[in-house]
Structures are given as C-alpha cells and as structure tokens.
Design a protein around this motif. Structure first.
Motif, PDB file in Angstrom:
ATOM      1  N   GLU A 175      29.648  35.643  44.273  1.00  0.00           N
ATOM      2  CA  GLU A 175      30.879  35.506  45.134  1.00  0.00           C
ATOM      3  C   GLU A 175      30.952  34.039  45.521  1.00  0.00           C
ATOM      4  OE1 GLU A 175      31.882  39.791  46.749  1.00  0.00           O
ATOM      5  OE2 GLU A 175      31.127  38.098  48.222  1.00  0.00           O
ATOM      6  N   VAL A 176      32.342  33.373  45.266  1.00  0.00           N
ATOM      7  CA  VAL A 176      32.416  32.199  45.909  1.00  0.00           C
ATOM      8  C   VAL A 176      33.994  32.224  46.569  1.00  0.00           C
ATOM      9  CG1 VAL A 176      31.041  30.712  44.523  1.00  0.00           C
ATOM     10  CG2 VAL A 176      33.363  31.153  43.693  1.00  0.00           C
ATOM     11  N   ILE A 177      34.087  31.614  47.775  1.00  0.00           N
ATOM     12  CA  ILE A 177      35.583  31.399  48.114  1.00  0.00           C
ATOM     13  C   ILE A 177      35.604  29.892  48.033  1.00  0.00           C
ATOM     14  CG2 ILE A 177      36.738  31.774  50.390  1.00  0.00           C
ATOM     15  CD1 ILE A 177      35.017  34.066  50.849  1.00  0.00           C
ATOM     16  N   GLU A 178      36.720  29.483  47.627  1.00  0.00           N
ATOM     17  CA  GLU A 178      37.155  28.158  47.500  1.00  0.00           C
ATOM     18  C   GLU A 178      38.622  27.963  47.260  1.00  0.00           C
ATOM     19  OE1 GLU A 178      36.742  25.063  48.005  1.00  0.00           O
ATOM     20  OE2 GLU A 178      34.514  24.992  48.130  1.00  0.00           O
ATOM     21  N   SER A 179      39.034  26.699  47.263  1.00  0.00           N
ATOM     22  CA  SER A 179      40.492  26.552  46.754  1.00  0.00           C
ATOM     23  C   SER A 179      40.902  26.854  45.523  1.00  0.00           C
ATOM     24  CB  SER A 179      40.919  24.978  47.159  1.00  0.00           C
ATOM     25  OG  SER A 179      40.017  24.407  46.446  1.00  0.00           O
ATOM     26  N   ARG A 180      41.977  27.278  45.092  1.00  0.00           N
ATOM     27  CA  ARG A 180      42.349  27.399  43.684  1.00  0.00           C
ATOM     28  C   ARG A 180      41.851  26.232  42.814  1.00  0.00           C
ATOM     29  NH1 ARG A 180      44.773  30.420  40.336  1.00  0.00           N
ATOM     30  NH2 ARG A 180      45.483  31.851  41.832  1.00  0.00           N
ATOM     31  N   GLU A 181      42.381  24.860  43.407  1.00  0.00           N
ATOM     32  CA  GLU A 181      42.025  23.559  42.723  1.00  0.00           C
ATOM     33  C   GLU A 181      40.593  23.513  42.183  1.00  0.00           C
ATOM     34  OE1 GLU A 181      45.636  23.770  44.928  1.00  0.00           O
ATOM     35  OE2 GLU A 181      43.599  23.672  45.768  1.00  0.00           O
ATOM     36  N   GLN A 182      39.677  23.851  43.224  1.00  0.00           N
ATOM     37  CA  GLN A 182      38.339  23.690  42.984  1.00  0.00           C
ATOM     38  C   GLN A 182      37.685  24.789  41.847  1.00  0.00           C
ATOM     39  OE1 GLN A 182      36.333  21.064  43.682  1.00  0.00           O
ATOM     40  NE2 GLN A 182      35.099  21.912  45.135  1.00  0.00           N
ATOM     41  N   MET A 241      36.623  26.364  36.132  1.00  0.00           N
ATOM     42  CA  MET A 241      36.794  27.661  35.112  1.00  0.00           C
ATOM     43  C   MET A 241      36.606  27.282  33.442  1.00  0.00           C
ATOM     44  SD  MET A 241      37.185  30.569  36.455  1.00  0.00           S
ATOM     45  CE  MET A 241      37.722  31.291  34.981  1.00  0.00           C
ATOM     46  N   PRO A 242      36.683  26.062  33.128  1.00  0.00           N
ATOM     47  CA  PRO A 242      36.378  25.577  31.675  1.00  0.00           C
ATOM     48  C   PRO A 242      34.798  25.764  31.551  1.00  0.00           C
ATOM     49  CG  PRO A 242      38.005  24.233  32.374  1.00  0.00           C
ATOM     50  CD  PRO A 242      37.679  25.095  33.560  1.00  0.00           C
ATOM     51  N   GLN A 243      34.157  25.379  32.660  1.00  0.00           N
ATOM     52  CA  GLN A 243      32.599  25.372  32.532  1.00  0.00           C
ATOM     53  C   GLN A 243      32.230  26.701  32.508  1.00  0.00           C
ATOM     54  OE1 GLN A 243      32.801  21.911  35.354  1.00  0.00           O
ATOM     55  NE2 GLN A 243      30.707  21.844  34.576  1.00  0.00           N
ATOM     56  N   ILE A 244      32.855  27.642  33.299  1.00  0.00           N
ATOM     57  CA  ILE A 244      32.361  29.121  33.526  1.00  0.00           C
ATOM     58  C   ILE A 244      32.681  29.571  32.363  1.00  0.00           C
ATOM     59  CG2 ILE A 244      32.933  31.098  34.847  1.00  0.00           C
ATOM     60  CD1 ILE A 244      33.496  29.429  37.213  1.00  0.00           C
ATOM     61  N   ASP A 245      33.784  29.435  31.681  1.00  0.00           N
ATOM     62  CA  ASP A 245      34.019  30.265  30.314  1.00  0.00           C
ATOM     63  C   ASP A 245      32.962  29.827  29.105  1.00  0.00           C
ATOM     64  OD1 ASP A 245      36.662  31.038  31.455  1.00  0.00           O
ATOM     65  OD2 ASP A 245      37.833  29.489  30.543  1.00  0.00           O
ATOM     66  N   THR A 246      32.562  28.641  29.247  1.00  0.00           N
ATOM     67  CA  THR A 246      31.455  28.431  28.270  1.00  0.00           C
ATOM     68  C   THR A 246      30.142  29.189  28.411  1.00  0.00           C
ATOM     69  OG1 THR A 246      30.643  26.333  29.224  1.00  0.00           O
ATOM     70  CG2 THR A 246      32.479  26.236  27.679  1.00  0.00           C
ATOM     71  N   MET A 247      30.149  29.537  29.527  1.00  0.00           N
ATOM     72  CA  MET A 247      29.070  30.077  30.134  1.00  0.00           C
ATOM     73  C   MET A 247      28.682  31.739  29.828  1.00  0.00           C
ATOM     74  SD  MET A 247      28.236  28.021  33.649  1.00  0.00           S
ATOM     75  CE  MET A 247      26.526  28.310  33.975  1.00  0.00           C
ATOM     76  N   MET A 248      30.051  32.377  29.979  1.00  0.00           N
ATOM     77  CA  MET A 248      30.424  33.726  29.880  1.00  0.00           C
ATOM     78  C   MET A 248      29.966  34.202  28.546  1.00  0.00           C
ATOM     79  SD  MET A 248      30.569  34.731  33.227  1.00  0.00           S
ATOM     80  CE  MET A 248      31.297  36.258  33.101  1.00  0.00           C
ATOM     81  N   THR A 249      29.345  35.194  28.217  1.00  0.00           N
ATOM     82  CA  THR A 249      29.173  36.064  26.871  1.00  0.00           C
ATOM     83  C   THR A 249      29.790  37.450  27.257  1.00  0.00           C
ATOM     84  OG1 THR A 249      26.879  36.485  27.272  1.00  0.00           O
ATOM     85  CG2 THR A 249      27.324  34.442  25.822  1.00  0.00           C
ATOM     86  N   GLY A 250      29.929  37.832  28.297  1.00  0.00           N
ATOM     87  CA  GLY A 250      30.710  39.160  28.644  1.00  0.00           C
ATOM     88  C   GLY A 250      30.723  39.007  30.271  1.00  0.00           C
ATOM     89  N   GLY A 251      30.895  40.404  30.758  1.00  0.00           N
ATOM     90  CA  GLY A 251      31.005  40.280  32.379  1.00  0.00           C
ATOM     91  C   GLY A 251      32.705  40.362  32.456  1.00  0.00           C
ATOM     92  N   MET A 252      32.905  40.022  33.830  1.00  0.00           N
ATOM     93  CA  MET A 252      34.221  40.242  34.388  1.00  0.00           C
ATOM     94  C   MET A 252      34.356  39.197  35.424  1.00  0.00           C
ATOM     95  SD  MET A 252      36.425  43.509  35.677  1.00  0.00           S
ATOM     96  CE  MET A 252      35.095  43.887  36.883  1.00  0.00           C
ATOM     97  N   ILE A 253      35.648  38.687  35.567  1.00  0.00           N
ATOM     98  CA  ILE A 253      35.809  37.784  36.870  1.00  0.00           C
ATOM     99  C   ILE A 253      37.178  38.267  37.565  1.00  0.00           C
ATOM    100  CG2 ILE A 253      36.435  35.522  37.423  1.00  0.00           C
ATOM    101  CD1 ILE A 253      34.663  34.320  35.212  1.00  0.00           C
ATOM    102  N   THR A 254      36.995  38.227  38.683  1.00  0.00           N
ATOM    103  CA  THR A 254      38.138  38.618  39.537  1.00  0.00           C
ATOM    104  C   THR A 254      38.456  37.632  40.407  1.00  0.00           C
ATOM    105  OG1 THR A 254      37.020  39.862  41.262  1.00  0.00           O
ATOM    106  CG2 THR A 254      37.938  41.076  39.032  1.00  0.00           C
ATOM    107  N   LEU A 255      39.773  37.502  40.847  1.00  0.00           N
ATOM    108  CA  LEU A 255      40.305  36.506  41.820  1.00  0.00           C
ATOM    109  C   LEU A 255      41.193  37.033  42.611  1.00  0.00           C
ATOM    110  CD1 LEU A 255      41.109  33.423  39.229  1.00  0.00           C
ATOM    111  CD2 LEU A 255      39.116  33.696  40.875  1.00  0.00           C
ATOM    112  N   GLU A 256      41.014  36.752  43.888  1.00  0.00           N
ATOM    113  CA  GLU A 256      42.109  37.251  44.672  1.00  0.00           C
ATOM    114  C   GLU A 256      42.145  36.250  45.991  1.00  0.00           C
ATOM    115  OE1 GLU A 256      40.380  40.857  47.447  1.00  0.00           O
ATOM    116  OE2 GLU A 256      39.167  40.775  45.554  1.00  0.00           O
ATOM    117  N   LYS A 257      43.461  36.339  46.549  1.00  0.00           N
ATOM    118  CA  LYS A 257      43.706  35.615  47.858  1.00  0.00           C
ATOM    119  C   LYS A 257      43.136  36.180  48.930  1.00  0.00           C
ATOM    120  CE  LYS A 257      48.048  33.645  46.053  1.00  0.00           C
ATOM    121  NZ  LYS A 257      49.843  33.666  46.455  1.00  0.00           N
ATOM    122  N   VAL A 258      42.432  35.301  49.843  1.00  0.00           N
ATOM    123  CA  VAL A 258      42.074  35.706  51.174  1.00  0.00           C
ATOM    124  C   VAL A 258      42.163  34.959  52.237  1.00  0.00           C
ATOM    125  CG1 VAL A 258      40.039  37.017  49.827  1.00  0.00           C
ATOM    126  CG2 VAL A 258      39.753  34.549  50.489  1.00  0.00           C
TER     127      VAL A 258
END
Length: 111
Positions: A74-81, A86-103
């Motif tokens: 879990e991370v809480i950050e600005s949308r910009e960060q 996200m492009p780096q995360i996309d290259t690291m993921m081979t499965g799993g799931m990512i969720t985003l929500e405003k808090v």
C-alpha cells in the motif's frame, strides 16, 4: 497540535509472496521503487489466507502451509506521483491486481 486534511490516492498492489522481479521478491522491488522515487511511505501486508484468479487457496495454517501467501503493498500519494511510476510498475507485474481509490488523509503533528 496542527491538523492537515488533503486528498490523495491509495494504491493497493495485490501479489503473491512468491512473485519475483529479478532476484528480489516483487514486494521488495516495489517498496524500493517507491523509496527511490521519493514516495512518503509504503507498507507491505502479509495475508494469513487468500486465493486469486486461479482459485488456489493459500494459508499460513500448519497443515496447509503455503509458500505463496497473499501480499498487499500500500502507498498513499498524489495522483501525479502514482501516474509517474505506473509505467515502471507495469513492467514489474506479471500477475496480480492493482486498485486505486481516492482517500482523505488527515495528519496530526507540529507542522
């Protein structure tokens, strides 16, 4: 004591304990990415039981000890960060799931 309220995004990355990125467990590689990119913090949560898209049940119970327990980063950050990494995360993921929500983030302290 001062109080600050602001809107951020909560990103939860659901992976398995056995998932890897190179020689590192994926969750460790993700935490290192967030640290190196200047994120305010990251938390890794290890689940005691769960199943994913293949419906394989993983548990930490002694009789069914799993080596691939659920992990949530879990991370809480600005949308910009988050959008920036996200492009780096996309290259690291081979499965799993990512969720985003405003808090709404409420911080207390001597600001």
């Amino acid at each position: 004591m001062d109080k600050v309220t602001e809107e951020k995004l909560l990103m939860r990355i659901h992976v398995g304990e056995g998932d890897r990125h190179g020689r590192l467990p994926l969750y460790e590689a993700l935490v290192e990415l967030f640290r190196s990119e200047g994120f305010a913090g990251a938390t890794v949560l290890r689940g005691v039981a769960g199943f994913g898209s293949h419906s394989v049940y993983h548990t930490d119970r002694l009789l069914r000890l799993s080596t691939d327990l659920p992990i949530v980063v879990e991370v809480i950050e600005s949308r910009e960060q988050i959008d920036r990494v996200m492009p780096q995360i996309d290259t690291m993921m081979t499965g799993g799931m990512i969720t985003l929500e405003k808090v709404a983030v409420i911080r207390y302290g001597h600001l």
